[in-house]
Design a protein around this motif. Sequence first.
Motif, PDB file in Angstrom:
ATOM      1  N   ASN A 108      -4.094   0.581   0.303  1.00 16.83           N
ATOM      2  CA  ASN A 108      -3.327  -0.257  -0.627  1.00 16.83           C
ATOM      3  C   ASN A 108      -4.330  -1.135  -1.359  1.00 16.83           C
ATOM      4  OD1 ASN A 108      -1.439  -1.767  -1.998  1.00 16.83           O
ATOM      5  ND2 ASN A 108      -1.016  -3.126  -0.253  1.00 16.83           N
ATOM      6  N   ALA A 109      -4.518  -0.843  -2.665  1.00 13.42           N
ATOM      7  CA  ALA A 109      -5.470  -1.597  -3.478  1.00 13.42           C
ATOM      8  C   ALA A 109      -4.721  -2.297  -4.603  1.00 13.42           C
ATOM      9  CB  ALA A 109      -6.546  -0.664  -4.036  1.00 13.42           C
ATOM     10  N   PRO A 110      -4.210  -3.512  -4.383  1.00 13.86           N
ATOM     11  CA  PRO A 110      -3.439  -4.226  -5.415  1.00 13.86           C
ATOM     12  C   PRO A 110      -4.201  -4.418  -6.722  1.00 13.86           C
ATOM     13  CG  PRO A 110      -3.238  -5.307  -3.275  1.00 13.86           C
ATOM     14  CD  PRO A 110      -4.301  -4.280  -3.130  1.00 13.86           C
ATOM     15  N   SER A 111      -5.519  -4.473  -6.657  1.00 13.35           N
ATOM     16  CA  SER A 111      -6.287  -4.669  -7.887  1.00 13.35           C
ATOM     17  C   SER A 111      -6.213  -3.448  -8.801  1.00 13.35           C
ATOM     18  CB  SER A 111      -7.752  -4.956  -7.543  1.00 13.35           C
ATOM     19  OG  SER A 111      -8.314  -3.854  -6.828  1.00 13.35           O
ATOM     20  N   LEU A 112      -5.825  -2.264  -8.237  1.00 11.73           N
ATOM     21  CA  LEU A 112      -5.715  -1.046  -9.036  1.00 11.73           C
ATOM     22  C   LEU A 112      -4.274  -0.717  -9.377  1.00 11.73           C
ATOM     23  CD1 LEU A 112      -8.322   1.242  -7.231  1.00 11.73           C
ATOM     24  CD2 LEU A 112      -8.660  -0.199  -9.251  1.00 11.73           C
ATOM     25  N   GLY A 113      -3.377  -0.901  -8.405  1.00 12.39           N
ATOM     26  CA  GLY A 113      -1.998  -0.563  -8.638  1.00 12.39           C
ATOM     27  C   GLY A 113      -1.156  -0.864  -7.419  1.00 12.39           C
ATOM     28  N   PRO A 114       0.173  -0.908  -7.566  1.00 11.04           N
ATOM     29  CA  PRO A 114       1.050  -1.251  -6.439  1.00 11.04           C
ATOM     30  C   PRO A 114       1.257  -0.056  -5.510  1.00 11.04           C
ATOM     31  CG  PRO A 114       2.356  -0.837  -8.387  1.00 11.04           C
ATOM     32  CD  PRO A 114       0.932  -0.710  -8.821  1.00 11.04           C
ATOM     33  N   GLY A 115       1.562  -0.375  -4.222  1.00 14.63           N
ATOM     34  CA  GLY A 115       1.937   0.661  -3.281  1.00 14.63           C
ATOM     35  C   GLY A 115       0.761   1.269  -2.545  1.00 14.63           C
ATOM     36  N   TRP A 116       1.145   2.092  -1.577  1.00 16.93           N
ATOM     37  CA  TRP A 116       0.161   2.749  -0.716  1.00 16.93           C
ATOM     38  C   TRP A 116      -0.051   4.194  -1.152  1.00 16.93           C
ATOM     39  CZ3 TRP A 116      -2.195   0.509   3.630  1.00 16.93           C
ATOM     40  CH2 TRP A 116      -1.761  -0.782   3.966  1.00 16.93           C
ATOM     41  N   LEU A 117      -1.269   4.649  -0.991  1.00 21.96           N
ATOM     42  CA  LEU A 117      -1.596   6.042  -1.217  1.00 21.96           C
ATOM     43  C   LEU A 117      -2.147   6.635   0.070  1.00 21.96           C
ATOM     44  CD1 LEU A 117      -3.323   6.027  -4.723  1.00 21.96           C
ATOM     45  CD2 LEU A 117      -1.120   7.041  -4.142  1.00 21.96           C
ATOM     46  N   LYS A 118      -1.581   7.824   0.423  1.00 24.58           N
ATOM     47  CA  LYS A 118      -2.069   8.543   1.592  1.00 24.58           C
ATOM     48  C   LYS A 118      -3.148   9.519   1.160  1.00 24.58           C
ATOM     49  CE  LYS A 118      -0.570  11.574   5.352  1.00 24.58           C
ATOM     50  NZ  LYS A 118       0.588  12.308   5.944  1.00 24.58           N
ATOM     51  N   VAL A 119      -4.345   9.367   1.779  1.00 25.19           N
ATOM     52  CA  VAL A 119      -5.496  10.206   1.428  1.00 25.19           C
ATOM     53  C   VAL A 119      -5.760  11.151   2.593  1.00 25.19           C
ATOM     54  CG1 VAL A 119      -7.916  10.209   0.716  1.00 25.19           C
ATOM     55  CG2 VAL A 119      -6.434   8.278   0.105  1.00 25.19           C
ATOM     56  N   PRO A 120      -5.872  12.447   2.326  1.00 24.10           N
ATOM     57  CA  PRO A 120      -6.166  13.377   3.438  1.00 24.10           C
ATOM     58  C   PRO A 120      -7.545  13.051   4.053  1.00 24.10           C
ATOM     59  CG  PRO A 120      -6.423  14.472   1.335  1.00 24.10           C
ATOM     60  CD  PRO A 120      -5.798  13.146   1.025  1.00 24.10           C
ATOM     61  N   LEU A 121      -7.608  13.186   5.350  1.00 22.62           N
ATOM     62  CA  LEU A 121      -8.833  12.835   6.090  1.00 22.62           C
ATOM     63  C   LEU A 121      -9.243  14.011   6.951  1.00 22.62           C
ATOM     64  CD1 LEU A 121     -10.833  10.536   6.816  1.00 22.62           C
ATOM     65  CD2 LEU A 121      -9.310   9.958   8.696  1.00 22.62           C
TER      66      LEU A 121
END
Length: 437
Positions: free
Chosen positions: A122-135
Amino acid sequence: MKTPLWFPQSFFARTLWLVLIVVLFSKALTLVYLLMNEDVLVDRQYSHGVALTLRAYWAADEENREQIAEAAGLIRVTGAGVPEGEQHWPYSEIYQRQMQAELGDDTEVRLRIHAPPALWVNAPSLGPGWLKVPLYPHPLRGQKIWNVLGWFLAIGLLSTASAWIFVRQLNQPLKRLVFAARQLGQGRSVRLPISDTPSEMTEVYRAFNQMAEDVEQAGRERELMLAGVSHDLRTPLTRLRLSLSLMGNDSDLSDDMVRDIEDMDAILDQFLAFIRDGRDEPVEEVDLNDLIYEVVAPYNQHKEQVRLCLEPIPPFPLRRVSLKRMLGNLIGNALHHAGKGVEVAAYVSGDQSAPYVVLSVLDRGAGIDESELETIFNPFIRGDRARGGKGTGLGLAIVKRIAAQHGGNVELRNRSGGGIEARVRLPLGLLLPRNAV
């Protein structure tokens, strides 16, 4: 071996050098670990790639975001779809700081390695909400912490070993001084080298060498003085004995005078034995039991006055003449005060790591007051009235000195039922163990 000129010459400089070497050594090993650790490099590269992907996603318009998300495997998650992150110390904190450095201080990261592995950002400085990144399972492996701990443990052990080597070198002059002091206490001539020692120890070594020289000079002067006194006194004593023999039976006091002259001769002999303590006598491998038989044989010529209780003892280095003198003094003292019931016992005691020989002379004469047992070994001390008052008081002092020259000690003990035990302890190794009884 002489100390090189480039080597620190004082304890202060050597200690400072030791600390510096150990610290630099630890830092070098830590740097090697960081350069060799693939997790640190892979994690840093992975966090940078994730940050670039998220920047590209939020920088694109809505139409292109769907294409970027499909290509990168990103999934928008809201609300309860964001799970609690797993903790993998110290990798979770390291990765959190890396992502905050890339995307801003308000960035939040949730990490899960198990079922299935994924990363939520969750990077508020870029945009709202959470992003799920494959790991993928390789980066941020929690079990790698054991490699970290093992590596740093190895660094600590190597640093400790280095410090131990340096400290041992620093303590070597002190150990040498202790050994020399013990050698001097046993009557041996010893000098300490001052060419390869730290500057603080040089003055100490010089003072010790001067002290050893003064002690030896005083001993030589004392021996020379008493030898001269003995020589000067024996001449008139010889003339007196000759005059008494020529008098025949004309005087009733002649027998008493002869006995007095013999006593004076014996006293002079004891003085000389005390001064000439055998320190110059060579050390040789001796069977102690054979030596005891030699000493006891004259006492048992006509009847058994001294009973032997001997156990097998391996040959070990001794001064033969000195030890015979010591044993003769103890047996003669026991026979003088007890008359009979004298025993000589010898056996090996202690464990295999520190064996020692116990040589005991026991009698059934009068005991000695407990308060006098410690001081009776001093020169010219003859014990209490119960043990008689004749002699010079040097017999036990000679015994103590000879035992000390062999690295041992001697002790008097009152026996149960009356009598005295003179117990001599001699080491079979280099030193007498502290628990020798």
